[in-house]
Design a protein around this motif. Structure first.
Motif, short mmCIF file in Angstrom:
data_model
loop_
_atom_site.label_atom_id
_atom_site.label_comp_id
_atom_site.label_asym_id
_atom_site.label_seq_id
_atom_site.Cartn_x
_atom_site.Cartn_y
_atom_site.Cartn_z
N VAL A 1 16.46 45.58 -26.04
CA VAL A 1 15.21 46.19 -26.26
C VAL A 1 14.32 46.00 -24.70
O VAL A 1 13.72 46.70 -24.25
CB VAL A 1 14.32 45.29 -27.30
N ARG A 2 14.54 44.82 -24.19
CA ARG A 2 13.82 44.41 -23.01
C ARG A 2 14.30 45.23 -21.67
O ARG A 2 13.59 45.73 -20.92
CB ARG A 2 14.12 43.03 -22.63
N LEU A 3 15.59 45.60 -21.63
CA LEU A 3 16.10 46.51 -20.77
C LEU A 3 15.22 48.05 -20.51
O LEU A 3 15.34 48.60 -19.71
CB LEU A 3 17.64 46.74 -20.80
N THR A 4 14.78 48.39 -21.86
CA THR A 4 14.10 49.61 -21.67
C THR A 4 12.45 49.57 -21.17
O THR A 4 11.97 50.53 -21.16
CB THR A 4 14.06 50.24 -23.08
N GLY A 5 12.25 48.32 -21.28
CA GLY A 5 10.84 47.89 -20.79
C GLY A 5 9.76 47.65 -22.14
O GLY A 5 8.74 47.13 -22.05
N ALA A 6 10.44 47.81 -23.32
CA ALA A 6 9.68 47.47 -24.44
C ALA A 6 9.69 46.10 -24.49
O ALA A 6 10.63 45.17 -23.95
CB ALA A 6 10.37 48.23 -25.64
N GLU A 7 8.89 45.63 -25.54
CA GLU A 7 8.87 44.19 -25.92
C GLU A 7 9.51 44.05 -27.16
O GLU A 7 9.65 44.64 -28.02
CB GLU A 7 7.21 43.73 -25.74
N VAL A 8 9.91 42.50 -27.25
CA VAL A 8 10.64 42.37 -28.47
C VAL A 8 9.57 41.35 -29.30
O VAL A 8 8.69 40.47 -28.86
CB VAL A 8 11.53 41.06 -28.18
N ARG A 9 9.45 41.86 -30.62
CA ARG A 9 8.93 41.00 -31.69
C ARG A 9 9.97 40.34 -32.59
O ARG A 9 10.72 40.85 -33.25
CB ARG A 9 7.92 41.90 -32.53
N PHE A 10 9.85 39.15 -32.50
CA PHE A 10 10.99 38.33 -33.35
C PHE A 10 10.51 38.15 -34.60
O PHE A 10 9.29 38.19 -35.15
CB PHE A 10 11.27 36.79 -32.88
N GLY B 1 5.30 49.60 -23.27
CA GLY B 1 4.09 49.70 -24.10
C GLY B 1 4.65 49.79 -25.62
O GLY B 1 3.71 49.92 -26.50
N CYS B 2 6.15 49.82 -25.85
CA CYS B 2 6.58 49.85 -27.30
C CYS B 2 7.01 48.18 -27.58
O CYS B 2 7.23 47.76 -26.70
CB CYS B 2 7.76 50.76 -27.46
N GLU B 3 7.22 48.09 -29.03
CA GLU B 3 7.82 46.92 -29.52
C GLU B 3 9.14 47.18 -30.48
O GLU B 3 9.00 48.28 -31.11
CB GLU B 3 6.87 46.35 -30.06
N ALA B 4 9.85 46.27 -30.73
CA ALA B 4 10.91 46.62 -31.55
C ALA B 4 11.28 45.17 -32.35
O ALA B 4 11.03 44.00 -31.59
CB ALA B 4 12.34 46.97 -30.83
N GLY C 1 1.00 47.89 -34.36
CA GLY C 1 0.84 49.26 -34.12
C GLY C 1 1.66 49.77 -33.09
O GLY C 1 2.07 51.10 -32.92
N GLY C 2 2.11 49.16 -32.19
CA GLY C 2 3.19 49.49 -31.03
C GLY C 2 4.56 49.39 -31.45
O GLY C 2 5.56 49.83 -30.71
N SER C 3 4.80 49.04 -32.82
CA SER C 3 6.32 49.02 -33.08
C SER C 3 6.90 50.41 -33.36
O SER C 3 6.52 51.23 -34.01
CB SER C 3 6.38 48.07 -34.53
N ARG C 4 8.04 50.38 -32.75
CA ARG C 4 8.94 51.76 -32.67
C ARG C 4 10.17 51.59 -33.41
O ARG C 4 10.74 52.70 -33.73
CB ARG C 4 9.01 52.24 -31.20
N ALA C 5 10.87 50.56 -33.32
CA ALA C 5 12.16 50.31 -33.73
C ALA C 5 12.51 49.04 -34.46
O ALA C 5 11.73 47.90 -34.33
CB ALA C 5 13.26 50.39 -32.69
#
Ligand SMILES: *Cc1c(COP(=O)(O)O)cnc(C)c1O
Length: 391
Positions: free
Chosen positions: A93-102, A76-79, A123-127
């Motif tokens: 990033v993917r190993l936590t379940g979060a999605e990657v934004r390049f 549900g998060c993105e980085a 809105g979902g960007s956390r890191a």
């Protein structure tokens, strides 16, 4: 280097008698893992890079994954990750379940562009995970400003940049968490190993939990009241892994760290010699370090002027290898690999700066044990090969 197929590999470790003695002495000792050298190595690295805490783990990849976990990344998060990096930055990033934004790179420094990073935020960007490419620190001021404005955790992939500086501040003191790798081609080695450094006690606790099965042994940190008599008791407070590093490796790390400044200085000298010797070639573009930044010179990457050459980069690459140079290409951008291309419906053209760089880049040999004459020999071979294909 009897086992290496190349006279000069693109990178390699420097091991001296003090390193060997340090490792051997651990083998004679009671603790080969989970002993005192892990904490000693953590304290030494943290002190060296101006951070409060260090948590040493089994690899740089484990350090990045632990940092992403500690930052609270989850489904549900993105980085934000630069397209130009090694597999591990995005995998963490993917190993936590979060999605990657390049996001794309700055074409001069090859580091994450703060403008491109900002454009990639949702809105979902956390890191945000900037990569200090080739050893040159990113534009940390702009990235930190962006992170504070948008409440993002900054996780530096500093696998290339241990020993580097930004505006006089050491790499390791610039992000909320900074991750180092101690693979043999990196600035110092523990054979395999990594470390996350941070000023945050909270992140440290989370990093330690992931490293050791989610187990907490300090009764003061227990979630549920412990019976004082049960001295063996511990709490499993989260699901964790075994990301531990051994005392054997940390003894090597402590010994290597003493030489970090010398290694970085030598890398800088060799890079300067490359740049001076190749400066007059119109067939090459040389790496640039922006003002206010000290590169750790992890790799020396040149870009071919393909318009002035009659053959492809692949052709030049193979000729250099045939002449004994262990040249490499760092890196094919991640969005061009099947996993990310398919997962995020990405295509060629999405990150033009990373792609343009990738299209012409070649990494030349660079490691502290090289002699000046080695650099001159490489330059001679490179110039000869390029001139034979001048259009
Ligand atoms: C080497 C490297 C890593 C991973 O480190 P390992 O210790 O090999 O797991 C991560 N990111 C970058 C940019 C690297 O070069």
């Amino acid at each position: 280097m009897p086992n290496n197929p190349f006279k000069l590999p693109y990178g390699r470790q420097s091991i001296d008698e003090a390193d060997i003695e340090a490792v051997v002495s651990v083998l004679r000792d009671d603790w080969v893992t989970q002993g005192p050298r892990v904490a000693a190595f953590e304290r030494s690295v943290a002190a060296k890079v101006g951070a409060r805490h260090g948590v040493a783990v089994s690899s740089g990849t484990a350090a990045l994954h632990s940092a992403c976990h500690a930052a609270g990344l989850k489904e549900g998060c993105e980085a934000i990750v630069p397209a130009l990096t090694f597999a591990a930055t995005a995998a963490a990033v993917r190993l936590t379940g979060a999605e990657v934004r390049f996001a794309d790179i700055d074409p001069e420094t090859l580091c994450l562009s703060p403008e491109s990073a900002e454009a990639a935020l949702t809105g979902g960007s956390r890191a945000i995970l900037p990569v200090d490419f080739a050893g040159q620190p990113c534009r940390w001021k702009a990235l930190s400003d962006l992170a504070s404005a948008r409440s993002l955790v900054t996780i530096a992939d500093a696998a290339h940049s241990l020993g580097g500086e930004y505006e006089g501040r050491p790499v390791g003191s610039l992000a909320d968490m900074s991750c180092f790798s101690f693979h043999p081609v990196k600035a110092i080695t523990t054979a395999e190993g990594g470390m996350t450094v941070t000023d945050s006690e909270l992140y440290r606790a989370e990093l330690l939990k992931l490293r050791g099965h989610g187990i907490v042994r300090d009764p003061a940190q227990f979630l549920e009241s412990a019976k004082a008599s049960e001295v063996w008791d511990y709490e499993i407070q989260a699901v964790g892994l075994n990301y531990r590093i051994s005392d054997i490796q940390c003894a090597l790390g402590i010994s290597q760290l003493r030489k970090l400044d010398d290694y970085i200085a030598r890398r800088g000298e060799l890079a300067a010699l490359y740049s001076a010797t190749l400066a007059n070639s119109d067939l090459l573009n040389l790496p640039k370090v922006a003002c206010g930044r000290k590169s750790a010179w992890h790799i020396y990457v040149v870009r071919l002027n393909l318009e002035a050459l009659s053959v492809s980069r692949a052709h030049i690459f193979e000729e250099l290898r045939a002449q004994g140079l262990g040249v490499q290409v760092h890196y094919k951008p991640l969005h061009l690999h099947p996993y990310y291309r398919r997962r995020y419906s990405l295509k060629r053209g999405d990150f033009p700066n990373a792609e343009a760089f990738y299209g012409s880049a070649i990494t030349l040999p660079l490691f502290p044990a090289m002699a000046d004459q080695d650099v001159l020999d490489v330059c001679q071979i490179v110039n000869d090969v390029l001139h034979s294909y001048r259009r």
